[in-house]
Design a protein around this motif. Sequence first.
Motif, PDB file in Angstrom:
ATOM      1  N   MET A 126      17.175  12.327  -3.972  1.00 24.34           N
ATOM      2  CA  MET A 126      16.768  11.721  -5.292  1.00 24.34           C
ATOM      3  C   MET A 126      16.001  10.187  -4.930  1.00 24.34           C
ATOM      4  SD  MET A 126      16.616  12.573  -8.806  1.00 24.34           S
ATOM      5  CE  MET A 126      17.898  13.158  -9.623  1.00 24.34           C
ATOM      6  N   GLY A 127      16.754   9.582  -4.044  1.00 19.34           N
ATOM      7  CA  GLY A 127      16.222   8.314  -3.914  1.00 19.34           C
ATOM      8  C   GLY A 127      14.747   7.991  -3.398  1.00 19.34           C
ATOM      9  N   VAL A 128      14.401   9.145  -2.531  1.00 20.92           N
ATOM     10  CA  VAL A 128      13.040   9.312  -2.172  1.00 20.92           C
ATOM     11  C   VAL A 128      12.050   9.104  -3.382  1.00 20.92           C
ATOM     12  CG1 VAL A 128      11.457  10.386  -0.769  1.00 20.92           C
ATOM     13  CG2 VAL A 128      13.712  10.040  -0.065  1.00 20.92           C
ATOM     14  N   ASN A 129      12.204   9.896  -4.345  1.00 16.73           N
ATOM     15  CA  ASN A 129      11.566  10.008  -5.471  1.00 16.73           C
ATOM     16  C   ASN A 129      11.345   8.576  -6.238  1.00 16.73           C
ATOM     17  OD1 ASN A 129      10.893  12.663  -5.664  1.00 16.73           O
ATOM     18  ND2 ASN A 129      12.417  13.256  -6.854  1.00 16.73           N
ATOM     19  N   TYR A 130      12.446   7.892  -6.418  1.00 16.49           N
ATOM     20  CA  TYR A 130      12.444   6.593  -6.631  1.00 16.49           C
ATOM     21  C   TYR A 130      11.452   5.747  -5.817  1.00 16.49           C
ATOM     22  CZ  TYR A 130      16.037   7.822 -10.370  1.00 16.49           C
ATOM     23  OH  TYR A 130      16.694   8.291 -11.177  1.00 16.49           O
ATOM     24  N   LEU A 131      11.639   5.685  -4.449  1.00 13.22           N
ATOM     25  CA  LEU A 131      10.928   4.948  -3.642  1.00 13.22           C
ATOM     26  C   LEU A 131       9.374   5.320  -3.790  1.00 13.22           C
ATOM     27  CD1 LEU A 131      11.310   3.002  -1.373  1.00 13.22           C
ATOM     28  CD2 LEU A 131      11.237   4.858   0.299  1.00 13.22           C
ATOM     29  N   VAL A 132       9.020   6.315  -3.724  1.00  9.14           N
ATOM     30  CA  VAL A 132       7.459   6.762  -3.952  1.00  9.14           C
ATOM     31  C   VAL A 132       7.032   6.374  -5.426  1.00  9.14           C
ATOM     32  CG1 VAL A 132       6.066   8.809  -4.259  1.00  9.14           C
ATOM     33  CG2 VAL A 132       7.789   8.828  -2.294  1.00  9.14           C
ATOM     34  N   LEU A 133       7.932   6.608  -6.419  1.00 11.01           N
ATOM     35  CA  LEU A 133       7.470   6.264  -7.916  1.00 11.01           C
ATOM     36  C   LEU A 133       7.295   4.728  -7.719  1.00 11.01           C
ATOM     37  CD1 LEU A 133       7.050   7.401 -10.770  1.00 11.01           C
ATOM     38  CD2 LEU A 133       9.289   6.568 -11.060  1.00 11.01           C
ATOM     39  N   ALA A 134       8.294   3.916  -7.175  1.00  9.36           N
ATOM     40  CA  ALA A 134       7.819   2.381  -7.050  1.00  9.36           C
ATOM     41  C   ALA A 134       6.583   1.918  -6.201  1.00  9.36           C
ATOM     42  CB  ALA A 134       9.135   1.678  -6.454  1.00  9.36           C
ATOM     43  N   PHE A 135       6.434   2.398  -5.184  1.00 11.43           N
ATOM     44  CA  PHE A 135       5.129   2.086  -4.329  1.00 11.43           C
ATOM     45  C   PHE A 135       3.849   2.550  -4.920  1.00 11.43           C
ATOM     46  CE2 PHE A 135       8.312   1.464  -0.802  1.00 11.43           C
ATOM     47  CZ  PHE A 135       8.106   0.141  -0.548  1.00 11.43           C
ATOM     48  N   THR A 136       3.757   3.712  -5.538  1.00  8.38           N
ATOM     49  CA  THR A 136       2.664   4.383  -6.144  1.00  8.38           C
ATOM     50  C   THR A 136       2.420   3.666  -7.516  1.00  8.38           C
ATOM     51  OG1 THR A 136       3.659   6.169  -7.205  1.00  8.38           O
ATOM     52  CG2 THR A 136       2.508   6.620  -4.823  1.00  8.38           C
ATOM     53  N   GLY A 137       3.484   3.224  -8.165  1.00  6.72           N
ATOM     54  CA  GLY A 137       3.479   2.470  -9.340  1.00  6.72           C
ATOM     55  C   GLY A 137       2.911   0.989  -9.171  1.00  6.72           C
ATOM     56  N   ILE A 138       3.220   0.233  -7.999  1.00  7.64           N
ATOM     57  CA  ILE A 138       2.783  -0.853  -7.749  1.00  7.64           C
ATOM     58  C   ILE A 138       1.319  -0.767  -7.322  1.00  7.64           C
ATOM     59  CG2 ILE A 138       3.180  -2.777  -6.035  1.00  7.64           C
ATOM     60  CD1 ILE A 138       6.302  -2.386  -6.000  1.00  7.64           C
ATOM     61  N   TYR A 139       1.137   0.226  -6.397  1.00 12.72           N
ATOM     62  CA  TYR A 139      -0.418   0.224  -6.100  1.00 12.72           C
ATOM     63  C   TYR A 139      -1.314   0.514  -7.112  1.00 12.72           C
ATOM     64  CZ  TYR A 139      -4.440   2.010  -3.560  1.00 12.72           C
ATOM     65  OH  TYR A 139      -5.647   2.253  -3.005  1.00 12.72           O
ATOM     66  N   LEU A 140      -0.905   1.377  -8.119  1.00  6.24           N
ATOM     67  CA  LEU A 140      -1.897   1.828  -9.132  1.00  6.24           C
ATOM     68  C   LEU A 140      -1.880   0.543 -10.424  1.00  6.24           C
ATOM     69  CD1 LEU A 140      -0.711   5.601 -10.176  1.00  6.24           C
ATOM     70  CD2 LEU A 140      -2.775   4.626  -8.973  1.00  6.24           C
ATOM     71  N   ALA A 141      -0.915   0.143 -10.372  1.00  8.28           N
ATOM     72  CA  ALA A 141      -0.867  -1.442 -11.212  1.00  8.28           C
ATOM     73  C   ALA A 141      -1.853  -2.567 -10.304  1.00  8.28           C
ATOM     74  CB  ALA A 141       0.399  -1.857 -11.456  1.00  8.28           C
ATOM     75  N   GLY A 142      -1.601  -2.601  -9.484  1.00  4.12           N
ATOM     76  CA  GLY A 142      -2.408  -3.744  -8.599  1.00  4.12           C
ATOM     77  C   GLY A 142      -3.827  -3.241  -8.681  1.00  4.12           C
ATOM     78  N   THR A 143      -4.095  -1.950  -8.441  1.00  5.98           N
ATOM     79  CA  THR A 143      -5.580  -1.396  -8.547  1.00  5.98           C
ATOM     80  C   THR A 143      -6.014  -1.589 -10.119  1.00  5.98           C
ATOM     81  OG1 THR A 143      -5.082   0.147  -7.122  1.00  5.98           O
ATOM     82  CG2 THR A 143      -6.935   0.501  -8.405  1.00  5.98           C
ATOM     83  N   PHE A 144      -5.336  -1.223 -11.072  1.00  5.03           N
ATOM     84  CA  PHE A 144      -5.730  -1.622 -12.571  1.00  5.03           C
ATOM     85  C   PHE A 144      -6.105  -3.068 -12.538  1.00  5.03           C
ATOM     86  CE2 PHE A 144      -5.032  -2.535 -16.865  1.00  5.03           C
ATOM     87  CZ  PHE A 144      -6.028  -1.729 -17.408  1.00  5.03           C
TER      88      PHE A 144
END
Length: 60
Positions: A1-19
């Motif tokens: 389950m920890g990998v899901n949180y890691l992927v969610l964090a990194f993709t969230g940061i990427y999408l927020a930075g892109t926005f």
Amino acid sequence: MGVNYLVLAFTGIYLAGTFGYYKYAMKKGIEFRYRPIQLLAVAVLFLFALYGIIVGKQFF
């Protein structure tokens, strides 16, 4: 389950930075240089990770 949180964090940061860069580019009148297929792939990974957290399954 920890990998899901890691992927969610990194993709969230990427999408927020892109926005943020998109808003900056529109304000300054410069070209927004990200590829749509790349943003779509990151958004899909974000949604898979979010779904995996909600239902309690690990997808990655």
